[in-house]
Structure formats: structure tokens, C-alpha cells
Scaffold this motif. Structure first.
Motif, short mmCIF file in Angstrom:
data_model
loop_
_atom_site.label_atom_id
_atom_site.label_comp_id
_atom_site.label_asym_id
_atom_site.label_seq_id
_atom_site.Cartn_x
_atom_site.Cartn_y
_atom_site.Cartn_z
N GLN A 1 1.31 5.70 -1.14
CA GLN A 1 0.66 6.99 -1.32
C GLN A 1 1.65 7.93 -1.98
O GLN A 1 2.85 7.87 -1.69
N TYR B 1 2.51 3.54 2.48
CA TYR B 1 1.43 4.17 3.24
C TYR B 1 1.52 3.75 4.70
O TYR B 1 1.73 2.58 5.00
N MET C 1 0.87 -1.17 0.00
CA MET C 1 0.00 0.00 0.00
C MET C 1 0.91 1.23 0.00
O MET C 1 1.81 1.34 0.85
N LYS D 1 -4.78 6.40 -0.79
CA LYS D 1 -4.00 5.18 -0.55
C LYS D 1 -4.18 4.31 -1.78
O LYS D 1 -5.30 4.17 -2.31
N MET D 2 -3.09 3.72 -2.27
CA MET D 2 -3.15 2.90 -3.48
C MET D 2 -2.48 1.56 -3.26
O MET D 2 -1.53 1.46 -2.48
N LYS D 3 -2.98 0.55 -3.95
CA LYS D 3 -2.40 -0.78 -3.89
C LYS D 3 -1.51 -0.99 -5.11
O LYS D 3 -1.92 -0.72 -6.24
N CYS E 1 -0.35 1.20 -9.93
CA CYS E 1 -1.20 1.12 -8.74
C CYS E 1 -2.66 1.28 -9.11
O CYS E 1 -3.00 1.74 -10.20
N THR E 2 -3.51 0.96 -8.16
CA THR E 2 -4.93 1.23 -8.27
C THR E 2 -5.37 1.83 -6.94
O THR E 2 -4.94 1.38 -5.88
N PRO E 3 -6.20 2.89 -6.98
CA PRO E 3 -6.69 3.46 -5.72
C PRO E 3 -7.43 2.39 -4.92
O PRO E 3 -8.25 1.65 -5.46
N SER E 4 -7.14 2.30 -3.64
CA SER E 4 -7.70 1.24 -2.80
C SER E 4 -9.19 1.44 -2.53
O SER E 4 -9.88 0.50 -2.18
N ASN E 5 -9.70 2.66 -2.70
CA ASN E 5 -11.10 2.92 -2.40
C ASN E 5 -11.98 2.90 -3.65
O ASN E 5 -13.15 3.20 -3.59
#
Length: 59
Positions: A9, A50, A7, A16-18, A29-33
Motif C-alpha cells: 500500500q 500491507y 501485497m 491494497k495492491m499486488k 503493482c495492480t490494485p487488488s480490487n
């Protein structure tokens, strides 16, 4: 430095991104939300792991 599943940022702030993949000096990455398949490519030097300590990251 980074690996898939981490995770991160952006150092300048943001969600927060994965981490999905790491290619040389870039992090995909992809945004976690988000529930979409949105992918963002950033330079590895522009992101940090993060942490939810203290100020809960930069927003």
C-alpha cells in the motif's frame, strides 16, 4: 525488499495492491480490487507491505 506477489500500500494511503514486478527502485503493482489489467509504477520507497492489523491500513 519487495517481491512479486507481495501485497503493498502506498505510504500516503490508497488501495491494497499486488506487486507484479520489481525493477531497481520501482515496484509495478495492480490494485487488488480491480478486475482490469491496470498497472501502476511506484517508487519502492513510497510503498510499504500491507498489514491488516489495528487500523487496517491508511485509506
Amino acid at each position: 525488499m519487495f517481491k512479486p506477489g507481495d501485497m503493498v500500500q502506498a505510504k500516503k494511503g490508497g488501495p491494497k495492491m499486488k506487486v507484479l514486478d520489481v525493477l531497481a527502485d520501482e515496484v509495478i503493482c495492480t490494485p487488488s480490487n480491480h478486475l482490469s489489467d491496470e498497472k501502476i509504477t511506484l517508487k519502492a520507497s513510497d510503498v510499504a507491505l500491507y498489514k491488516e492489523e489495528g487500523d487496517f491500513g491508511v485509506c
